[in-house]
Design a protein around this motif. Structure first.
Motif, mmCIF file in Angstrom:
data_model
loop_
_atom_site.group_PDB
_atom_site.id
_atom_site.type_symbol
_atom_site.label_atom_id
_atom_site.label_comp_id
_atom_site.label_asym_id
_atom_site.label_seq_id
_atom_site.Cartn_x
_atom_site.Cartn_y
_atom_site.Cartn_z
ATOM 1 N N ILE A 49 0.879 -1.169 0.000
ATOM 2 C CA ILE A 49 0.000 0.000 0.000
ATOM 3 C C ILE A 49 0.916 1.217 0.000
ATOM 4 O O ILE A 49 2.086 1.115 0.369
ATOM 5 C CB ILE A 49 -0.966 0.031 1.217
ATOM 6 C CG1 ILE A 49 -0.192 -0.001 2.536
ATOM 7 C CG2 ILE A 49 -1.974 -1.096 1.131
ATOM 8 C CD1 ILE A 49 -1.063 0.188 3.770
ATOM 9 N N GLN A 50 0.379 2.330 -0.444
ATOM 10 C CA GLN A 50 1.181 3.555 -0.436
ATOM 11 C C GLN A 50 0.623 4.471 0.642
ATOM 12 O O GLN A 50 -0.558 4.792 0.650
ATOM 13 C CB GLN A 50 1.157 4.227 -1.797
ATOM 14 C CG GLN A 50 2.318 5.161 -1.963
ATOM 15 C CD GLN A 50 2.583 5.481 -3.419
ATOM 16 O OE1 GLN A 50 1.702 5.483 -4.236
ATOM 17 N NE2 GLN A 50 3.835 5.767 -3.729
ATOM 18 N N ARG A 51 1.493 4.839 1.556
ATOM 19 C CA ARG A 51 1.109 5.714 2.648
ATOM 20 C C ARG A 51 2.081 6.874 2.672
ATOM 21 O O ARG A 51 3.267 6.653 2.458
ATOM 22 C CB ARG A 51 1.162 4.961 3.976
ATOM 23 C CG ARG A 51 0.387 3.671 3.937
ATOM 24 C CD ARG A 51 -0.777 3.543 4.818
ATOM 25 N NE ARG A 51 -0.809 4.265 6.025
ATOM 26 C CZ ARG A 51 -1.169 3.756 7.169
ATOM 27 N NH1 ARG A 51 -1.458 2.496 7.263
ATOM 28 N NH2 ARG A 51 -1.252 4.511 8.230
ATOM 29 N N PRO A 52 1.599 8.074 2.966
ATOM 30 C CA PRO A 52 2.360 9.312 2.834
ATOM 31 C C PRO A 52 3.646 9.233 2.012
ATOM 32 O O PRO A 52 4.744 9.353 2.514
ATOM 33 C CB PRO A 52 2.616 9.757 4.277
ATOM 34 C CG PRO A 52 1.490 9.173 5.062
ATOM 35 C CD PRO A 52 1.086 7.908 4.332
ATOM 36 N N GLN A 56 4.488 0.574 1.659
ATOM 37 C CA GLN A 56 4.479 -0.215 2.887
ATOM 38 C C GLN A 56 4.070 -1.639 2.518
ATOM 39 O O GLN A 56 3.067 -1.851 1.838
ATOM 40 C CB GLN A 56 3.483 0.388 3.885
ATOM 41 C CG GLN A 56 3.397 -0.358 5.186
ATOM 42 C CD GLN A 56 2.387 0.291 6.143
ATOM 43 O OE1 GLN A 56 2.177 1.502 6.111
ATOM 44 N NE2 GLN A 56 1.781 -0.527 6.968
ATOM 45 N N LEU A 85 -7.448 2.682 9.804
ATOM 46 C CA LEU A 85 -6.475 3.548 9.131
ATOM 47 C C LEU A 85 -6.122 3.041 7.728
ATOM 48 O O LEU A 85 -5.573 3.776 6.918
ATOM 49 C CB LEU A 85 -5.201 3.672 9.971
ATOM 50 C CG LEU A 85 -5.364 4.355 11.333
ATOM 51 C CD1 LEU A 85 -4.054 4.270 12.114
ATOM 52 C CD2 LEU A 85 -5.824 5.796 11.167
ATOM 53 N N LEU A 86 -6.441 1.778 7.446
ATOM 54 C CA LEU A 86 -6.130 1.187 6.145
ATOM 55 C C LEU A 86 -7.315 1.221 5.182
ATOM 56 O O LEU A 86 -7.179 0.857 4.014
ATOM 57 C CB LEU A 86 -5.646 -0.251 6.325
ATOM 58 C CG LEU A 86 -4.388 -0.404 7.178
ATOM 59 C CD1 LEU A 86 -4.052 -1.870 7.362
ATOM 60 C CD2 LEU A 86 -3.225 0.351 6.575
ATOM 61 N N CYS A 89 -7.235 2.084 1.228
ATOM 62 C CA CYS A 89 -5.897 1.914 0.659
ATOM 63 C C CYS A 89 -5.980 0.942 -0.521
ATOM 64 O O CYS A 89 -6.603 -0.109 -0.424
ATOM 65 C CB CYS A 89 -4.924 1.355 1.698
ATOM 66 S SG CYS A 89 -4.386 2.555 2.922
#
Length: 182
Positions: A49-52, A56, A85-86, A89
């Motif tokens: 997944i792409q987080r900020p 990840q 929080l996911l 995503c």
């Protein structure tokens, strides 16, 4: 003895699905799969997944079918708040994992950016998206500017043999028998 390193990012990323809302209090999430057979999404690992702005790695602990949904448990996510929080995503894998296709089958990712030209030579624009309608796939074709017909975007059915006459992935050109005024 060498230890195999876990990948830190997909080399050629492709989106195969999306994480949905949480399920229960123990950190399970619903999953929306873009693969032809929904459960096939689990054949492609690892997930990212792409987080900020950074990739990840996501490791699955478990998955199961619940009613009409697919739900997953991610390693290290043990409560509803952390799972929440996911939500939304995108699930990304390295496209090198996808099996080769035969004949007139194409991955949508390969059609993106192809120039669509009618059999009479009129340039309709480039493929910017694909949609599944149930009966057939549809290309979303966008021109840079409004053309002589006042069109900037068209929906063109991806019906090989009927509408789609030729696909040249090397040249990034799709030839279609399509009325530019439509």
């Amino acid at each position: 003895m060498s230890k195999q390193l876990k990948p830190v990012a997909p080399i050629a990323p492709i989106v195969l699905g999306k994480m949905g809302s949480t399920y229960g209090i123990r950190g399970w999430l619903r999953v929306f799969s873009s693969t032809e057979n929904a459960e096939s999404i689990f054949d492609y690992q690892p997930w990212f997944i792409q987080r900020p702005g950074q990739w990840q790695l996501v490791e699955l602990e478990d998955w199961k079918r619940h009613s009409q949904d697919l739900i997953i448990k991610i390693k290290g996510i043990d409560d509803r708040d952390a799972a929440n929080l996911l939500t939304n995503c995108e699930i990304v894998v390295d496209s090198g994992q996808l099996p080769p296709l035969e004949g007139d089958d194409y991955y949508w990712k390969d059609l993106m950016g192809c120039q669509v030209i009618t059999t009479s030579g009129y340039e309709l624009g480039k493929v910017i998206d694909m949609m599944e309608t149930g009966s057939n796939d549809v290309m979303v074709v966008r021109a840079n500017l409004k053309d002589a017909f006042g069109m900037k975007e068209r929906l063109v059915p991806f019906l090989h043999g009927q509408v789609i006459k030729k696909v040249d992935l090397a040249a990034k050109i799709i030839e279609a028998e399509w009325d530019p005024g439509f």
